[in-house]
Design a protein around this motif. Structure first.
Motif, PDB file in Angstrom:
ATOM      1  N   ARG A  65      -1.018   8.184  -7.357  1.00 54.95           N
ATOM      2  CA  ARG A  65      -1.319   6.866  -8.363  1.00 54.95           C
ATOM      3  C   ARG A  65      -1.223   7.324  -9.594  1.00 54.95           C
ATOM      4  O   ARG A  65      -2.349   8.157  -9.826  1.00 54.95           O
ATOM      5  CB  ARG A  65      -2.462   6.244  -7.793  1.00 54.95           C
ATOM      6  N   VAL A  66      -0.870   6.453 -10.662  1.00 55.43           N
ATOM      7  CA  VAL A  66      -1.005   6.687 -11.918  1.00 55.43           C
ATOM      8  C   VAL A  66      -1.453   5.008 -12.433  1.00 55.43           C
ATOM      9  O   VAL A  66      -0.954   4.178 -12.118  1.00 55.43           O
ATOM     10  CB  VAL A  66       0.250   6.857 -12.846  1.00 55.43           C
ATOM     11  N   LEU A  67      -2.702   5.292 -13.061  1.00 56.18           N
ATOM     12  CA  LEU A  67      -3.472   4.095 -13.380  1.00 56.18           C
ATOM     13  C   LEU A  67      -3.663   3.840 -14.875  1.00 56.18           C
ATOM     14  O   LEU A  67      -3.915   4.793 -15.592  1.00 56.18           O
ATOM     15  CB  LEU A  67      -4.645   3.704 -12.459  1.00 56.18           C
ATOM     16  N   THR A  68      -3.636   2.696 -15.393  1.00 52.82           N
ATOM     17  CA  THR A  68      -3.940   2.390 -16.583  1.00 52.82           C
ATOM     18  C   THR A  68      -4.637   0.844 -16.923  1.00 52.82           C
ATOM     19  O   THR A  68      -4.060   0.167 -16.279  1.00 52.82           O
ATOM     20  CB  THR A  68      -2.759   2.695 -17.835  1.00 52.82           C
ATOM     21  N   PHE A  69      -5.868   0.985 -17.721  1.00 55.80           N
ATOM     22  CA  PHE A  69      -6.487  -0.272 -17.636  1.00 55.80           C
ATOM     23  C   PHE A  69      -6.449  -0.762 -19.332  1.00 55.80           C
ATOM     24  O   PHE A  69      -7.042  -0.136 -19.998  1.00 55.80           O
ATOM     25  CB  PHE A  69      -8.002   0.000 -17.185  1.00 55.80           C
ATOM     26  N   ARG A  70      -5.973  -1.831 -19.697  1.00 54.79           N
ATOM     27  CA  ARG A  70      -6.109  -2.368 -20.833  1.00 54.79           C
ATOM     28  C   ARG A  70      -5.559  -1.697 -22.102  1.00 54.79           C
ATOM     29  O   ARG A  70      -6.037  -1.631 -22.933  1.00 54.79           O
ATOM     30  CB  ARG A  70      -7.339  -2.848 -21.026  1.00 54.79           C
ATOM     31  N   ASN A  71      -4.388  -0.852 -21.774  1.00 53.50           N
ATOM     32  CA  ASN A  71      -3.765   0.086 -22.954  1.00 53.50           C
ATOM     33  C   ASN A  71      -2.583  -0.375 -23.307  1.00 53.50           C
ATOM     34  O   ASN A  71      -2.031   0.281 -24.494  1.00 53.50           O
ATOM     35  CB  ASN A  71      -3.920   1.384 -22.388  1.00 53.50           C
ATOM     36  N   VAL A  72      -1.780  -0.933 -22.743  1.00 51.50           N
ATOM     37  CA  VAL A  72      -0.234  -1.436 -23.007  1.00 51.50           C
ATOM     38  C   VAL A  72      -0.152  -1.764 -24.377  1.00 51.50           C
ATOM     39  O   VAL A  72       0.926  -1.360 -25.163  1.00 51.50           O
ATOM     40  CB  VAL A  72       0.476  -2.239 -21.841  1.00 51.50           C
ATOM     41  N   HIS A  73      -0.899  -2.904 -24.910  1.00 50.36           N
ATOM     42  CA  HIS A  73      -0.747  -3.329 -26.226  1.00 50.36           C
ATOM     43  C   HIS A  73      -1.220  -2.178 -27.249  1.00 50.36           C
ATOM     44  O   HIS A  73      -0.354  -2.243 -28.359  1.00 50.36           O
ATOM     45  CB  HIS A  73      -1.805  -4.407 -26.295  1.00 50.36           C
ATOM     46  N   ASN A  74      -1.951  -1.130 -27.073  1.00 54.07           N
ATOM     47  CA  ASN A  74      -2.134  -0.167 -27.828  1.00 54.07           C
ATOM     48  C   ASN A  74      -0.652   0.519 -28.071  1.00 54.07           C
ATOM     49  O   ASN A  74      -0.339   1.106 -29.223  1.00 54.07           O
ATOM     50  CB  ASN A  74      -3.138   0.805 -27.368  1.00 54.07           C
ATOM     51  N   TRP A  75      -0.166   0.985 -26.946  1.00 56.00           N
ATOM     52  CA  TRP A  75       1.101   1.872 -26.817  1.00 56.00           C
ATOM     53  C   TRP A  75       2.213   0.964 -27.633  1.00 56.00           C
ATOM     54  O   TRP A  75       2.914   1.567 -28.522  1.00 56.00           O
ATOM     55  CB  TRP A  75       1.485   2.345 -25.604  1.00 56.00           C
ATOM     56  N   MET A  76       2.270  -0.299 -27.273  1.00 57.33           N
ATOM     57  CA  MET A  76       3.284  -1.234 -28.140  1.00 57.33           C
ATOM     58  C   MET A  76       3.067  -1.178 -29.652  1.00 57.33           C
ATOM     59  O   MET A  76       4.034  -0.840 -30.421  1.00 57.33           O
ATOM     60  CB  MET A  76       3.033  -2.547 -27.703  1.00 57.33           C
ATOM     61  N   LYS A  77       1.690  -1.165 -30.014  1.00 63.20           N
ATOM     62  CA  LYS A  77       1.358  -1.309 -31.502  1.00 63.20           C
ATOM     63  C   LYS A  77       1.632  -0.007 -32.039  1.00 63.20           C
ATOM     64  O   LYS A  77       2.179   0.073 -33.152  1.00 63.20           O
ATOM     65  CB  LYS A  77      -0.238  -1.665 -31.559  1.00 63.20           C
ATOM     66  N   THR A 103      -4.043  12.298  -5.325  1.00 63.62           N
ATOM     67  CA  THR A 103      -4.159  12.663  -6.410  1.00 63.62           C
ATOM     68  C   THR A 103      -3.832  11.531  -7.491  1.00 63.62           C
ATOM     69  O   THR A 103      -2.787  10.614  -7.413  1.00 63.62           O
ATOM     70  CB  THR A 103      -2.965  13.601  -6.936  1.00 63.62           C
ATOM     71  N   VAL A 104      -4.630  11.232  -8.514  1.00 64.74           N
ATOM     72  CA  VAL A 104      -4.742  10.094  -9.211  1.00 64.74           C
ATOM     73  C   VAL A 104      -4.668  10.371 -10.832  1.00 64.74           C
ATOM     74  O   VAL A 104      -5.555  11.195 -11.079  1.00 64.74           O
ATOM     75  CB  VAL A 104      -5.714   9.006  -8.743  1.00 64.74           C
ATOM     76  N   VAL A 105      -4.019   9.654 -11.592  1.00 63.00           N
ATOM     77  CA  VAL A 105      -4.165   9.880 -12.965  1.00 63.00           C
ATOM     78  C   VAL A 105      -4.497   8.583 -13.552  1.00 63.00           C
ATOM     79  O   VAL A 105      -3.982   7.644 -13.500  1.00 63.00           O
ATOM     80  CB  VAL A 105      -2.826  10.346 -13.555  1.00 63.00           C
ATOM     81  N   GLU A 106      -5.375   8.647 -14.473  1.00 64.33           N
ATOM     82  CA  GLU A 106      -5.824   7.795 -15.360  1.00 64.33           C
ATOM     83  C   GLU A 106      -5.290   7.796 -16.763  1.00 64.33           C
ATOM     84  O   GLU A 106      -5.624   8.822 -17.212  1.00 64.33           O
ATOM     85  CB  GLU A 106      -7.370   7.532 -15.311  1.00 64.33           C
ATOM     86  N   ILE A 107      -4.578   7.143 -17.395  1.00 63.17           N
ATOM     87  CA  ILE A 107      -4.218   7.058 -18.541  1.00 63.17           C
ATOM     88  C   ILE A 107      -4.993   6.376 -19.601  1.00 63.17           C
ATOM     89  O   ILE A 107      -5.466   5.300 -19.527  1.00 63.17           O
ATOM     90  CB  ILE A 107      -2.825   6.430 -18.820  1.00 63.17           C
ATOM     91  N   LEU A 139       2.406   2.930  -9.626  1.00 58.19           N
ATOM     92  CA  LEU A 139       1.899   2.590 -10.793  1.00 58.19           C
ATOM     93  C   LEU A 139       0.882   1.487 -10.750  1.00 58.19           C
ATOM     94  O   LEU A 139       1.462   0.438 -10.553  1.00 58.19           O
ATOM     95  CB  LEU A 139       2.885   2.638 -12.007  1.00 58.19           C
ATOM     96  N   GLY A 140      -0.107   1.562 -11.351  1.00 60.94           N
ATOM     97  CA  GLY A 140      -0.970   0.373 -11.383  1.00 60.94           C
ATOM     98  C   GLY A 140      -1.428  -0.059 -12.749  1.00 60.94           C
ATOM     99  O   GLY A 140      -1.947   0.660 -13.622  1.00 60.94           O
TER     100      GLY A 140
END
Length: 284
Positions: free
Chosen positions: A158-170, A75-79, A191-192
């Motif tokens: 697994r929970v995965l996120t690709f190139r999003n952390v900067h958006n959440w910070m902003k 079971t995988v989640v993509e954020i 978490l990846g």
């Protein structure tokens, strides 16, 4: 439960020497495994556009997903899947034996920017257009203030996120997103995170405006939510990227925000230098 382990996780977040991994001689052979062969077939599948397949050279989906330990029965989640670049691979890979949650932009939020609403509607239409690939995708949403539930608590391997952390910070809710990812994972789940990598010492203000985030800051955010840092990989590194571009990370492909100005220069650099980090939700 989260509060009881934050102190230990924070200590792990500061570990650099002896804790971070780099590719080994085996990394190049990962695609020879059965799972790797399946991922390679999906990554080059005819359901994907030539443009998206061409980006495999920068995003290394087979090696990245194997580094995160994604198996086809999980079971995988993509954020925030955005336009669905990784969804094209994950949905097909997990369709027969696994479960795939796509936690996209919230359409209920009164603060969602128009471009995110447009991307999310196009993403949903994309899934509907190819039911033989995407009919089993479970759509959820992640966004303030209404939608934080991305999957049932303690359900995801697994929970995965690709190139999003900067958006959440902003947007001012990075810690809440990490809390939500923590809640969705099973104890022991992974978490990846792949993110544009800033140089050490980069200020928070510059991270938010440039799109590049330091590894240390991602580790701190994860640790605050209770995650343990496991290891890192240089799979998605790009030493050509000096991270000093006039329009931040969006100067580089695929955005090429400057248009034709210095286009060949930025094409030569390629896509951004990226960290690839693995974290674990403690098992007990």
């Amino acid at each position: 439960m989260r509060a009881g382990i934050v102190a230990a996780a924070m200590a792990a977040a500061w570990c650099v020497t002896g804790c971070a991994g780099t590719p080994t001689a085996d990394d190049g052979d990962q695609s020879a495994t059965a799972a790797g062969k399946q991922l390679a077939r999906v990554a080059a599948g005819d359901h994907r556009s030539e443009t998206n397949i061409a980006r495999n050279q920068y995003r290394h989906p087979v090696q990245t997903l194997q580094f995160f330990g994604v198996d086809p029965d999980m079971t995988v989640v993509e954020i925030w899947p955005g336009t669905g670049w990784y969804t094209e691979i994950l949905a097909a890979y997990l369709r027969d034996n696994g479960t795939f949650y796509a936690a996209g932009f919230s359409l209920r939020s009164v603060t969602v920017p128009e471009y995110r609403e447009r991307i999310q509607r196009e993403y949903v239409a994309k899934l509907r257009d190819r039911p033989t690939i995407y009919d089993r995708v479970k759509l959820t949403a992640m966004g303030p203030p209404e939608d934080w539930w991305v999957a049932p608590d303690n359900s995801a391997d697994r929970v995965l996120t690709f190139r999003n952390v900067h958006n959440w910070m902003k947007d001012g809710y990075a810690s809440l997103v990490f809390d939500g990812m923590y809640d969705a994972l099973k104890p022991g789940g992974i978490l990846g995170v792949v993110e544009h990598r800033a140089s050490p010492g980069t200020s928070l203000e510059t991270m938010e405006t440039s799109g590049y985030v330091t590894e240390q800051h991602v580790k701190i955010l994860a640790a605050r939510s209770g995650f343990e840092f496991v290891e890192s990989s240089e799979i998605n590194a790009n030493p050509k990227d000096m991270k000093d571009h006039p329009e931040g990370v969006w100067t580089l492909p695929p955005s090429l925000r400057l248009g034709d100005k210095d286009r060949e220069k930025y094409l030569e650099i390629g896509e951004s230098d990226r960290m690839t980090l693995k974290f674990r939700k403690p098992a007990g």
